[in-house]
Design a protein around this motif. Structure first.
Motif, short mmCIF file in Angstrom:
data_model
loop_
_atom_site.label_atom_id
_atom_site.label_comp_id
_atom_site.label_asym_id
_atom_site.label_seq_id
_atom_site.Cartn_x
_atom_site.Cartn_y
_atom_site.Cartn_z
N GLU A 328 -58.22 5.60 78.67
CA GLU A 328 -57.10 6.56 78.64
C GLU A 328 -56.00 6.08 77.69
O GLU A 328 -55.50 6.85 76.86
CB GLU A 328 -56.54 6.74 80.04
N GLN A 329 -55.62 4.82 77.81
CA GLN A 329 -54.48 4.33 77.02
C GLN A 329 -54.84 4.11 75.55
O GLN A 329 -54.00 4.31 74.67
CB GLN A 329 -53.93 3.04 77.64
N PHE A 330 -56.05 3.74 75.28
CA PHE A 330 -56.48 3.67 73.89
C PHE A 330 -56.37 5.05 73.23
O PHE A 330 -56.12 5.18 72.04
CB PHE A 330 -57.91 3.15 73.78
N GLY A 331 -56.54 6.08 74.06
CA GLY A 331 -56.43 7.44 73.56
C GLY A 331 -55.03 7.81 73.10
O GLY A 331 -54.86 8.75 72.32
N THR A 332 -54.01 7.08 73.58
CA THR A 332 -52.65 7.36 73.11
C THR A 332 -52.47 6.94 71.66
O THR A 332 -51.54 7.41 70.99
CB THR A 332 -51.60 6.63 73.98
N TYR A 333 -53.34 6.04 71.21
CA TYR A 333 -53.31 5.66 69.79
C TYR A 333 -54.18 6.60 68.96
O TYR A 333 -53.72 7.20 68.00
CB TYR A 333 -53.76 4.20 69.60
N SER A 334 -55.45 6.72 69.36
CA SER A 334 -56.34 7.63 68.62
C SER A 334 -57.58 7.94 69.45
O SER A 334 -58.00 7.14 70.30
CB SER A 334 -56.76 7.01 67.28
#
Length: 600
Positions: A328-334
């Motif tokens: 989920e948090q990696f998704g805040t980058y890309s």
């Protein structure tokens, strides 16, 4: 350890059904033959030192033929070697894996000799003329220029060949001995009122226990365990460091450190700027250690308090929860970064369970194409989540390198931590935003633990190794002398932040980084990686979209330019203290926040 399911083991069956499978045997034999054929091709084309060789169309054609062959062999050999090592590192009792690794080692020696011959041949050429005359050479320009410089530090072809051949029974053998001894070492330690025989990795995990008495018993058991095996490990250390020094001298390096700086693509000015900034930060880290001591109600931290958890995490970080949080948090980058992490978990790239015969620590290694494998000894605390994110960062780095050739992918340790620190920082910032004050304290503590290890403890390891090399020029050092050197370095760096009567004299025995002839001074690149990664994250926060446009290309280029050149793309000057101090300022702000939360 309490989790909702068994911690995962990685899936290696997608490569071969097993070490005893016909498919593995067929590829093993094919790779051995490929290396032999490459050696024949080297002989046919006279790939060796040839003074005053003119770069003409024939030489260009030879370069392109040999380079293409070498890249293919390196790719195939890498996959096979990593496949075998995945069995060795998770179960050093696996005799079949140990045997296959030993068999492969013979061919790896030949490959190493060929690589040296290639370097010597390139040293005979005008590489600038070669680069101008060949598109393939242009694509490998950085590697060619490095080879040209390295060629000036080669011994004679016969000496280099002999050194590679002898390494199997000298440096590499000592390295394997250290790995086998430490992974099979079991210790008697009291757990819940009963004495249990546990592997070293499990005992070291007890350093994270909330009960100080448990941590103390584990620490005492660990020191007792290292003492029992200290003699062969000291022999390994002495032998490896002497071999490194002898070879550095005969290759006309001023020191092992000079050779290390060349291998890591930085200069002494960069190293000194970083270490000077680190030394200036020690009072801040001691401030953190004193604050932690107050929380634990002790006058001074003992070594076994360094990893003691503080604050309250309202939940145990079950592995599945950790996986979901990271994705989920990696998704805040890309989406690309998030999709990569989701794939790693779904396809079972991660071996997370501590168990007998498995080595301690964590790492990530490229396997084939965009695939990696992550080795961990997972703990269900935020630190375990952070370690997973860190290692997956290495995997994302590998994704960006996947379209490069093996010669283009080869990058220094200084740049190897770039993506891992970046990913770890994403996770930490996200966790802090979602946490209450007690959880924030626990998360900051986990982060500062790591930063303290990488800035303060790694400086101590650097000082230890530097002084060990100096003393090893005269004679072998005893176990007691190695212990004294380590304690001296720890007192110099931790200062009054730790009880100097309760330090760790056997850190030299525990750290596998010391036990490699090819990786001397394996310590300072981690500090470089942390501070460089933090500096890049600060650039990302300032201008996210501009940063994203250049970041993946930076990762894909880490084997194609030196560190200063790549840093310059983001306006960073590595040779001054300003950049390093700015990165350390980020850590200092965390220490300030940590102290503020403690006062509350």
């Amino acid at each position: 350890m309490t989790t909702t399911r068994t911690l995962p083991h990685w899936d290696m069956s997608v490569v071969y059904p097993g070490l005893d499978s016909p498919e593995f045997a067929q590829d093993f034999a094919a790779i051995v033959q490929d290396i032999q054929q490459l050696a024949s091709s080297f002989d046919t084309h006279h790939i060796q030192k040839r003074p005053n060789l003119t770069v003409d169309s024939e030489v260009i054609q030879t370069f392109e033929t040999i380079t293409n062959q070498l890249n293919i062999v390196l790719d195939r050999t890498k996959t096979l070697s990593v496949y075998i090592s995945c069995f060795v590192n998770t179960n050093s009792h696996d005799n079949l894996a140990q045997a296959r690794m030993s068999e492969l080692q013979r061919s790896l020696v030949v490959l190493s000799q060929l690589s040296t011959r290639m370097t010597a041949w390139l040293g005979s050429l005008d590489v600038e003329a070669l680069i101008a005359g060949s598109m393939l050479a242009q694509e490998h320009a950085y590697a060619l220029r490095k080879a040209k410089e390295q060629a000036a530090h080669l011994m004679s072809p016969a000496e280099e060949s002999l050194a590679a051949e002898l390494n199997v029974s000298s440096g590499s053998a000592w390295t394997r001995l250290h790995g086998n001894i430490t992974s099979q070492l079991t210790l008697a330690v009291e757990v819940d009122g009963e004495t249990q025989e546990l592997p070293m990795s499990a005992v070291r995990n007890m350093a994270y226990d909330t009960d100080r008495d448990v941590r103390r018993r584990a620490y005492e058991a660990e020191l007792t365990g290292w003492k029992k095996v200290a003699l062969p490990l000291a022999a390994s250390m002495n032998s490896i460091k002497n071999e490194v020094q002898v070879l550095a001298h005969h290759r006309h390096w001023q020191s092992a450190l000079e050779a290390s700086l060349f291998a890591n693509s930085i200069d002494s000015q960069t190293l000194e700027a970083m270490l000077s900034a680190a030394r200036a930060s020690f009072p801040d880290f001691r401030r953190y250690l004193h604050a932690k001591a107050r929380v634990l109600s002790v006058s001074r931290l003992a070594w076994y308090d360094l990893f003691a958890p503080i604050g309250t995490e309202n939940r145990t970080w079950d592995f599945d929860e950790a996986a979901a949080f990271i994705v989920e948090q990696f998704g805040t980058y890309s989406e690309r970064l998030s999709g990569f992490a989701a794939r790693a978990f779904a396809e079972h790239w991660i071996d997370a369970e501590p168990r007998p015969g498995k080595r301690d620590g964590a790492y990530c290694t490229g396997l084939r194409g965009t695939e990696s494998r992550v080795f961990a000894n997972y703990k269900p605390v935020f630190g375990g989540v952070s370690t997973l994110a860190h290692e997956l960062g290495h995997g994302y780095h590998n994704v960006n390198l996947a379209h490069r050739t093996p010669l283009q992918r080869s990058h220094p340790m200084t740049l190897a931590e770039t993506a891992s620190i970046f990913c770890e920082t994403i996770i930490r910032h996200a966790a802090l935003q979602k946490a209450d004050e007690q959880e924030q304290l626990a998360i900051l503590e986990a982060s500062l633990q790591g930063s303290c290890q990488i800035v303060v403890d790694i400086t101590s390891r650097f000082l230890f190794e530097q002084r060990l090399f100096e003393k090893r020029q005269q004679r072998e050092l005893s176990v007691d002398e190695l212990n004294d050197l380590m304690l001296e370095a720890q007192r110099e760096t931790y200062g009054d932040g730790l009880d100097e009567e309760l330090l760790h004299p056997y850190m030299w025995a525990m750290k596998p980084h010391y036990y490699s002839t090819g990786r001397s001074f394996y310590n300072y690149p981690y500090m470089f990686g942390l501070l460089f990664g933090l500096g890049l994250y600060a650039r990302y926060q300032q201008d996210p979209e501009t940063f994203k446009r250049g970041y993946d290309d930076l990762l894909s280029s880490t084997g194609m330019a030196d560190a200063a050149t790549l840093a310059g793309r983001f306006g960073i000057d590595l040779r001054t203290e300003d950049f390093w101090r700015a990165s350390l300022e980020i850590i200092r702000q965390d220490i300030d926040q940590f102290e503020a939360l403690i006062q509350k």
